[in-house]
Motif scaffolding. Structure first.
Motif, mmCIF file in Angstrom:
data_model
loop_
_atom_site.group_PDB
_atom_site.id
_atom_site.type_symbol
_atom_site.label_atom_id
_atom_site.label_comp_id
_atom_site.label_asym_id
_atom_site.label_seq_id
_atom_site.Cartn_x
_atom_site.Cartn_y
_atom_site.Cartn_z
ATOM 1 N N GLY A 37 -13.488 -11.799 -2.156
ATOM 2 C CA GLY A 37 -13.678 -10.413 -1.719
ATOM 3 C C GLY A 37 -12.613 -9.888 -0.781
ATOM 4 N N LEU A 38 -11.448 -10.528 -0.757
ATOM 5 C CA LEU A 38 -10.389 -10.060 0.154
ATOM 6 C C LEU A 38 -9.577 -8.923 -0.434
ATOM 7 C CD1 LEU A 38 -10.493 -13.345 1.271
ATOM 8 C CD2 LEU A 38 -9.127 -12.010 2.866
ATOM 9 N N THR A 39 -8.936 -8.164 0.458
ATOM 10 C CA THR A 39 -8.078 -7.074 0.032
ATOM 11 C C THR A 39 -6.648 -7.586 -0.057
ATOM 12 O OG1 THR A 39 -9.504 -5.622 1.309
ATOM 13 C CG2 THR A 39 -7.373 -4.712 0.621
ATOM 14 N N LEU A 40 -5.999 -7.352 -1.192
ATOM 15 C CA LEU A 40 -4.597 -7.760 -1.317
ATOM 16 C C LEU A 40 -3.716 -6.663 -0.738
ATOM 17 C CD1 LEU A 40 -4.429 -9.389 -4.865
ATOM 18 C CD2 LEU A 40 -4.783 -10.465 -2.651
ATOM 19 N N HIS A 41 -2.700 -7.088 0.009
ATOM 20 C CA HIS A 41 -1.765 -6.137 0.610
ATOM 21 C C HIS A 41 -0.678 -5.830 -0.422
ATOM 22 C CE1 HIS A 41 0.771 -4.283 3.586
ATOM 23 N NE2 HIS A 41 1.726 -5.147 3.368
ATOM 24 N N PRO A 42 -0.392 -4.548 -0.668
ATOM 25 C CA PRO A 42 0.629 -4.241 -1.673
ATOM 26 C C PRO A 42 2.023 -4.647 -1.186
ATOM 27 C CG PRO A 42 -0.133 -2.241 -0.587
ATOM 28 C CD PRO A 42 -0.945 -3.353 -0.022
ATOM 29 N N ALA A 43 2.548 -5.713 -1.755
ATOM 30 C CA ALA A 43 3.870 -6.199 -1.361
ATOM 31 C C ALA A 43 4.680 -6.420 -2.626
ATOM 32 C CB ALA A 43 3.733 -7.505 -0.597
ATOM 33 N N GLU A 44 5.992 -6.258 -2.514
ATOM 34 C CA GLU A 44 6.828 -6.464 -3.694
ATOM 35 C C GLU A 44 7.366 -7.877 -3.719
ATOM 36 O OE1 GLU A 44 9.580 -3.166 -3.777
ATOM 37 O OE2 GLU A 44 7.852 -1.842 -3.543
ATOM 38 N N LEU A 45 6.477 -8.803 -4.056
ATOM 39 C CA LEU A 45 6.851 -10.209 -4.070
ATOM 40 C C LEU A 45 6.722 -10.762 -5.485
ATOM 41 C CD1 LEU A 45 4.867 -11.470 -0.923
ATOM 42 C CD2 LEU A 45 7.250 -10.744 -1.013
ATOM 43 N N GLU A 46 7.770 -11.440 -5.926
ATOM 44 C CA GLU A 46 7.757 -12.091 -7.241
ATOM 45 C C GLU A 46 6.786 -13.283 -7.195
ATOM 46 O OE1 GLU A 46 9.570 -11.020 -9.864
ATOM 47 O OE2 GLU A 46 9.365 -12.752 -11.203
ATOM 48 N N THR A 47 6.900 -14.089 -6.153
ATOM 49 C CA THR A 47 5.908 -15.143 -5.888
ATOM 50 C C THR A 47 5.494 -15.017 -4.426
ATOM 51 O OG1 THR A 47 7.622 -16.743 -5.331
ATOM 52 C CG2 THR A 47 6.815 -16.776 -7.605
ATOM 53 N N GLY A 48 4.292 -15.559 -4.126
ATOM 54 C CA GLY A 48 3.738 -15.373 -2.783
ATOM 55 C C GLY A 48 2.762 -14.209 -2.808
ATOM 56 N N VAL A 49 1.821 -14.235 -1.878
ATOM 57 C CA VAL A 49 0.769 -13.223 -1.827
ATOM 58 C C VAL A 49 0.499 -12.872 -0.369
ATOM 59 C CG1 VAL A 49 -1.617 -12.680 -2.514
ATOM 60 C CG2 VAL A 49 -0.368 -14.425 -3.765
ATOM 61 N N ILE A 50 0.097 -11.635 -0.125
ATOM 62 C CA ILE A 50 -0.354 -11.255 1.213
ATOM 63 C C ILE A 50 -1.742 -10.625 1.078
ATOM 64 C CG2 ILE A 50 0.135 -9.883 3.287
ATOM 65 C CD1 ILE A 50 3.121 -9.949 2.382
#
Ligand code: NI
Length: 379
Positions: A37-50
């Motif tokens: 249920g977490l919110t993903l932060h919009p980031a321009e990452l090819e790999t990796g997540v925030i």
């Protein structure tokens, strides 16, 4: 249904991927974050997540903006642990515990998301790619669309400590990691007529000898530093004096001034041999992450909390290895950093093909870190 975090850890261990190729890992992290249920932060990452947890605690203060960073990449090593959940990717292995880091961070994110009604501030969970190649943190800083943080937290599996032990120390705990290469150009000639040329190998030997004196002669005896020459090359056969030679190596320091001093000294040595030896030199300084420096107050507060959680704090020598975690805590900024070493049981050392993590440390570590972030998020 309650998630089996241990099984998730085993999944990450079975699916290691090297820096900037963590596609399966990234997809799995996203999947778990969504399920939790977490919110993903919009980031321009090819790999990796925030991901971000926004505190909902009512009141006047809206809390701090904090970063919790976990690295997710593996190493190009063939695993030899014989574990039932050993790597399924030939030539690739989680030999630095980043599978443990990823799982713990997911659990911490999930715990804080469940507690967000009582949480102040915002906590960004950075699942960082490519720590092992020392460029993932910089990549995330450039492309992560991240806000300004007041505090940044990180941790690392530590095989010299058992589960239930941690090491929380203020000051420099890991070194700045820089590289250098010195190219030397002489004048090539026949091996039988050295008087007609300038042998760059003779100069290279003298440079190696001078580099060996940099730490004892330039740093205070109370400061730690390393200058290691790790590669030297010149010539191709027995009867030709070559035109060029080069050497390279690494510099490790705990203090920014020592770091600049060594860099300057390496340039001075190169200029010196150029004058003496009729050669031309070129120094290439490859600046890596700076030292990992822990904030004193954050350490004190984390130590108190560790004790409450029944974790034993163990004093360890600072390590001359590095971590690009320090990129999130730039020198001279107001951002406070804390990097904790977490006991994961006796094993061969990090980066060994027999390195193992005792996953029984997982739950306790996650509970402790979640509470630490919760406590720190309040202004
Ligand atoms: Ni590591």
């Amino acid at each position: 249904m309650e998630r089996d975090w241990n099984e998730l850890f085993c999944w990450f261990h079975r699916h290691p991927e090297i820096g900037f190729q963590e596609y399966e890992t990234t997809a799995k992290i996203r999947e778990i974050l969504k399920e939790e249920g977490l919110t993903l932060h919009p980031a321009e990452l090819e790999t990796g997540v925030i991901a971000v947890v926004e505190g909902k605690k009512p009141g006047k203060t809206n809390g701090k903006t904090i970063c919790f960073r976990a690295d997710i990449d593996a190493l190009p090593i063939e695993e030899k642990t014989n574990l039932s959940y050993a790597s399924e990717h030939p030539g690739c292995m989680h030999a630095c515990g980043h599978d443990f880091h990823t799982t713990v961070a997911l659990k911490v994110a999930s715990l804080l998301n469940q507690r967000k009604e009582n949480l102040a501030g915002r906590i960004y969970f950075v699942f960082q790619p490519a720590e092992e190649v020392a460029s993932g943190a910089e990549y995330v800083r450039k492309n992560g669309c991240l806000p300004e943080f007041s505090e940044v937290f990180g941790f690392h599996a530590e095989p010299s400590l058992r589960p239930g032990q941690v090491s929380i120390q203020s000051g420099s705990v890991m070194a700045a990691v820089d590289g250098f290469r010195i190219d030397i150009r002489g004048k090539g000639t026949h091996g039988a007529t050295p008087q007609l040329g300038v042998n760059p190998i003779t100069t290279a030997v003298s440079v190696v000898e001078k580099l060996g004196r940099v730490v004892p002669e330039q740093l205070s005896p109370l400061h730690a530093g390393v200058v290691s020459v790790t590669h030297i090359e010149g010539g191709a056969t027995w009867n030709v004096i070559p035109e060029t030679a080069f050497l390279e190596g690494t510099v490790r320091t705990m203090d920014g001034r020592d770091r600049s001093r060594i860099k300057e000294e390496i340039h001075r040595i190169a200029r010196g041999v150029e004058r003496e030896g009729r050669v031309q030199t070129k120094v290439d300084w490859q600046e890596g992450p700076s030292a990992v420096i822990n904030d004193k107050e954050l350490c004190e507060s984390a130590r108190d909390l560790a004790q409450k959680h029944g974790l034993q704090n163990v004093v360890l020598d600072p390590a001359m290895t590095g971590d690009d975690f320090s990129k999130f805590v730039p020198e001279g900024s107001d951002i406070k950093g804390l990097y904790i070493k977490v006991g994961t049981g006796s094993s061969e050392n990090l980066h060994s093909d027999r390195f193992k993590v005792d996953a029984s440390a997982l739950e306790q570590t996650a509970e402790f870190l979640a509470e630490l972030l919760e406590k720190q998020a309040v202004c």
